[in-house]
Design a protein around this motif. Structure first.
Motif, mmCIF file in Angstrom:
data_model
loop_
_atom_site.group_PDB
_atom_site.id
_atom_site.type_symbol
_atom_site.label_atom_id
_atom_site.label_comp_id
_atom_site.label_asym_id
_atom_site.label_seq_id
_atom_site.Cartn_x
_atom_site.Cartn_y
_atom_site.Cartn_z
ATOM 1 N N ARG A 1 0.963 -1.133 -0.048
ATOM 2 C CA ARG A 1 0.142 0.036 0.061
ATOM 3 C C ARG A 1 0.892 1.345 -0.032
ATOM 4 N NH1 ARG A 1 -3.036 -4.422 -0.608
ATOM 5 N NH2 ARG A 1 -4.428 -4.743 0.967
ATOM 6 N N LYS A 2 2.030 1.143 0.712
ATOM 7 C CA LYS A 2 2.808 2.452 0.905
ATOM 8 C C LYS A 2 3.056 2.686 -0.586
ATOM 9 C CE LYS A 2 6.947 4.158 2.990
ATOM 10 N NZ LYS A 2 8.164 3.995 4.069
ATOM 11 N N GLY A 3 3.689 2.100 -1.186
ATOM 12 C CA GLY A 3 4.414 2.631 -2.597
ATOM 13 C C GLY A 3 3.215 3.313 -3.330
ATOM 14 N N ILE A 4 1.980 2.786 -3.418
ATOM 15 C CA ILE A 4 1.171 3.119 -4.265
ATOM 16 C C ILE A 4 0.439 4.517 -3.620
ATOM 17 C CG2 ILE A 4 -1.547 2.865 -5.032
ATOM 18 C CD1 ILE A 4 0.618 1.187 -6.425
ATOM 19 N N SER A 5 0.307 4.747 -2.447
ATOM 20 C CA SER A 5 -0.102 5.960 -1.546
ATOM 21 C C SER A 5 1.232 6.960 -1.960
ATOM 22 C CB SER A 5 -0.041 5.645 -0.080
ATOM 23 O OG SER A 5 -1.111 4.715 0.121
ATOM 24 N N LEU A 6 2.231 6.655 -1.870
ATOM 25 C CA LEU A 6 3.326 7.708 -2.259
ATOM 26 C C LEU A 6 3.335 8.339 -3.672
ATOM 27 C CD1 LEU A 6 6.535 6.330 -0.184
ATOM 28 C CD2 LEU A 6 5.050 8.462 0.280
ATOM 29 N N ALA A 7 3.121 7.301 -4.603
ATOM 30 C CA ALA A 7 3.107 7.673 -5.980
ATOM 31 C C ALA A 7 1.680 8.567 -6.291
ATOM 32 C CB ALA A 7 2.739 6.262 -6.857
ATOM 33 N N SER A 8 0.732 8.247 -5.506
ATOM 34 C CA SER A 8 -0.328 9.167 -5.610
ATOM 35 C C SER A 8 -0.064 10.641 -5.693
ATOM 36 C CB SER A 8 -1.350 8.799 -4.669
ATOM 37 O OG SER A 8 -2.468 9.749 -4.861
ATOM 38 N N ALA A 9 0.782 10.932 -4.323
ATOM 39 C CA ALA A 9 1.059 12.412 -4.205
ATOM 40 C C ALA A 9 2.303 12.864 -5.165
ATOM 41 C CB ALA A 9 1.585 12.630 -2.766
ATOM 42 N N PHE A 10 3.095 11.861 -5.349
ATOM 43 C CA PHE A 10 4.359 12.167 -6.327
ATOM 44 C C PHE A 10 3.814 12.500 -7.773
ATOM 45 C CE2 PHE A 10 7.826 11.167 -9.216
ATOM 46 C CZ PHE A 10 8.642 11.964 -8.786
ATOM 47 N N GLY A 11 2.905 11.661 -8.062
ATOM 48 C CA GLY A 11 2.480 11.827 -9.772
ATOM 49 C C GLY A 11 1.622 13.020 -9.817
ATOM 50 N N VAL A 12 0.741 13.090 -9.116
ATOM 51 C CA VAL A 12 -0.023 14.551 -9.014
ATOM 52 C C VAL A 12 0.955 15.627 -8.994
ATOM 53 C CG1 VAL A 12 -1.789 15.929 -7.539
ATOM 54 C CG2 VAL A 12 -2.120 13.465 -8.069
ATOM 55 N N ALA A 13 1.818 15.535 -8.270
ATOM 56 C CA ALA A 13 2.621 16.812 -8.132
ATOM 57 C C ALA A 13 3.508 17.055 -9.485
ATOM 58 C CB ALA A 13 3.699 16.904 -6.789
ATOM 59 N N VAL A 14 4.302 16.007 -9.738
ATOM 60 C CA VAL A 14 5.056 16.055 -11.029
ATOM 61 C C VAL A 14 4.150 16.481 -12.353
ATOM 62 C CG1 VAL A 14 6.624 14.705 -12.651
ATOM 63 C CG2 VAL A 14 6.880 14.609 -10.199
ATOM 64 N N PHE A 15 3.009 15.874 -12.672
ATOM 65 C CA PHE A 15 2.338 16.195 -13.777
ATOM 66 C C PHE A 15 1.596 17.450 -13.789
ATOM 67 C CE2 PHE A 15 2.932 11.440 -14.051
ATOM 68 C CZ PHE A 15 3.989 11.668 -15.474
ATOM 69 N N GLY A 16 1.162 17.985 -12.497
ATOM 70 C CA GLY A 16 0.591 18.870 -12.069
ATOM 71 C C GLY A 16 1.628 20.228 -12.588
ATOM 72 N N PHE A 17 2.681 20.192 -12.079
ATOM 73 C CA PHE A 17 3.849 21.079 -12.355
ATOM 74 C C PHE A 17 3.868 21.061 -13.862
ATOM 75 C CE2 PHE A 17 5.673 20.886 -8.118
ATOM 76 C CZ PHE A 17 5.764 22.394 -7.866
#
Length: 462
Positions: free
Chosen positions: A86-102
Motif C-alpha cells: 500500500r505504501k508505494g501506491i500511496s506515495l505514488a499518488s502524491a508524487f504523480g499528482v505533483a510532477v504532472f501538475g507542475f
C-alpha cells in the motif's frame, strides 16, 4: 493466509489500529493533496478555455480527461497494491499528482495540456488505497468519526485551491495557479516518504512477519506503549514465526485473479449490494463535481454562455467552497450516532431540495433572490460533500476484507464515469436550469440507492 490466524489475541488491538489514534493523519494529508488538484478543475475549465480559445466541448474535456485518467488509475491501483503493498501506491499518488501538475502549468498547447492532466488524473485515481488501509486498522467504535475527519482533508484542499486562485489569477495567470496547486502534493510526498508506514496487515498477508513486527513496534513506541510487556510479547510472537513469503505470480495470473475478484462483486450474495452501491457512486460522482463546476459557472464574469473569461467572484466562490468543510465537520457526530444510511439519505435529499431554487433563480437579477440562491448553493455543496464523505465511509464496511479493495475500486471507477459526464452536463452550453435539473435527479438516485443499503454502524469488519 488469514491475518487473524497470524496474530495472537492480546495483540489484536495493534492490528485493528486501536493503539494508533494518529493513523488518520497521513491519509488525511494524501486526500488533501488530491483534493487541491481536483478542485483546480473548476477554475481551469474557464481559464484554459480562454487561453487556448476553446469551444465548449473542448473546455469540458479539460475536466473530463482528468476523470478518465482517474478511472485508469483506480483500475490499476487495486490489484497492484495487493501485489506490491500500500505504501508505494500511496506515495505514488502524491508524487504523480505533483510532477504532472507542475508539468501542465508549462504546457504550450491544448493537446499537451490535456495529456498532462490525464496523467494527473491517473494518480488521483489511486487514493482509495490508503483510505481502505485506514478503515481496516480502526475499531468499529471510532471508525466512522475517524474516517469522516480524514474526509475533512478533502474540504481543506478545496479551500486552499480557492484561496490560491484568489491570490494568483487577478495578478498572473492560470499557469501560476496550476503551479500553486502542485506545491502541496509535493510537500506532502516529501514528508510521507519518512512518516508513512507500510500496512502491517499487508506484510502479514504476504508472509513478511518480521517486517510487520517492525511496523507494530514503531506504532507502539509512537503511542507510548513501547514498554508494555503484553504488547511487546504479542509483537515478539509474530516475529518468532518464520517468514513465509507468497510465491511470485505471473502477470497473466495477476490479471486472472483481479478479474475473479471483480466477478465476485456480482455473485448471489453481493449483486444487490453492488448494484445499489454503483447507483449511489455514479450519482454522487455526477452531483458533487457538477455542483462544484456550477459554482464557478454562476460566479464567473462571463458576459454570456458562449464566452470564456478567467475572472471570478472569488470571495463568493471561497465562501461557498467553505461549505465543504462545514458540511463534513457537521456530520462527524452523527455518522456513528444516527448511522450511515440515515445520515447519507438525509444529506442527499437536502442537496436535491436546495438545488431547486438554484435552478430557478441563478440568473435572476434581484438582490434578494441572488442572496437566497447563494445560501441554497452553500447548503447544497456542504450537504453533497457530507453525503459523499459518508458514502466513502460506508463502502469500507459493506464488503468483506477479501473483496473490500476491489469493491471500493470498482465503485470509484463508476463514480468517475459520473464525474466525467459532469463537465458535459454543466459546461456544454445547456442553461443553468437544465444542468441543475440533471444534478437534482442524480442526487435523488443517491438518496434512493442509499436507503436500500445495509446499516453498518458499529459493525466489525469481516
Amino acid at each position: 493466509m488469514r491475518i487473524a490466524a497470524a496474530m495472537p489475541r492480546r495483540g489484536a488491538a495493534i492490528v485493528r489500529g486501536e493503539a494508533d489514534p494518529e493513523a488518520a493523519n497521513p491519509q488525511a494529508l494524501l486526500i488533501m493533496a488530491d483534493s487541491v488538484e481536483a478542485s483546480l478543475l473548476s477554475f481551469l475549465n474557464a481559464c484554459v478555455g480562454a487561453a487556448f480559445n476553446l469551444n465548449r466541448a473542448e473546455a469540458a474535456s479539460v475536466v473530463s480527461i482528468v476523470f478518465a485518467g482517474e478511472t485508469v488509475g483506480a483500475l490499476v491501483a487495486g490489484p497492484l497494491s495487493d501485489k506490491t503493498g500500500r505504501k508505494g501506491i500511496s506515495l505514488a499518488s502524491a508524487f504523480g499528482v505533483a510532477v504532472f501538475g507542475f508539468g501542465s502549468a508549462f504546457a504550450q498547447s491544448y493537446a499537451a495540456f490535456v495529456t498532462l492532466r490525464l496523467l494527473v488524473g491517473v494518480f488521483i485515481g489511486t487514493f482509495a488505497v490508503p483510505f481502505d488501509l485506514l478503515a481496516e486498522q480502526l475499531p468499529a467504535s471510532i471508525r466512522g468519526r475517524a474516517l469522516m475527519w480524514v474526509q475533512v482533508g478533502w474540504s481543506i484542499g478545496a479551500m486552499y485551491c480557492c484561496a490560491a486562485a484568489w491570490v494568483t489569477l487577478p495578478i498572473w495567470s492560470w499557469r501560476s495557479l496550476t503551479l500553486a496547486c502542485a506545491i502541496p502534493p509535493m510537500i506532502i510526498f516529501l514528508a510521507l516518504v519518512y512518516f508513512l508506514d507500510e500496512s502491517p496487515r499487508w506484510f502479514l498477508e504476504v508472509g513478511r512477519r518480521k517486517d510487520a513486527a517492525e511496523v507494530f513496534r514503531r506504532i507502539a513506541v509512537k503511542n507510548g506503549r513501547g514498554d508494555d510487556p503484553k504488547v511487546m510479547e504479542a509483537i515478539a510472537e509474530i516475529e518468532r514465526d518464520d517468514d513465509d513469503v507468497a510465491k511470485e505470480e505471473s502477470s497473466l495470473q495477476l490479471f486472472h485473479d483481479a478479474w475473479t475478484q471483480y466477478k465476485a462483486l456480482w455473485d448471489a450474495k453481493r449483486r444487490c449490494t453492488t448494484a445499489a452501491v454503483w447507483a449511489v457512486w455514479f450519482g454522487f460522482g455526477l452531483a458533487y463535481y457538477g455542483v462544484t463546476l456550477l459554482v464557478t459557472r454562476i460566479y464567473d464574469y462571463a458576459d454570456d454562455d458562449d464566452d470564456f473569461k478567467c475572472k471570478f467572484r472569488y470571495w463568493q466562490i471561497f465562501v461557498v467552497f467553505s461549505a465543504e468543510f462545514v458540511g463534513t465537520v457537521a456530520l462527524v457526530p452523527f455518522i456513528d450516532s444516527v448511522g450511515r444510511v440515515r445520515s447519507a439519505f438525509a444529506t442527499y435529499a437536502l442537496t436535491a431540495i436546495c438545488l431547486v431554487p438554484v435552478a430557478l433563480g441563478a440568473t435572476a437579477n434581484a438582490v434578494a433572490t441572488q442572496r437566497f440562491v447563494f445560501g441554497c448553493l452553500y447548503v447544497a455543496l456542504g450537504s453533497i460533500t457530507a453525503a459523499s464523505s459518508i458514502t466513502w465511509v460506508h463502502i469500507t464496511e459493506l464488503y468483506p476484507t477479501e473483496v473490500r479493495s476491489t469493491g471500493h475500486t470498482a465503485a470509484f471507477v463508476v463514480a468517475r464515469v459520473g464525474a466525467f459526464l459532469s463537465g458535459y452536463v454543466v459546461d456544454n452550453g445547456a442553461s443553468i436550469l437544465e444542468a441543475t435539473f440533471v444534478l437534482i435527479l442524480s442526487t435523488a438516485v443517491c438518496a434512493i440507492g442509499t436507503a436500500t443499503l445495509e446499516e453498518t454502524r458499529g459493525k466489525r469488519l469481516e
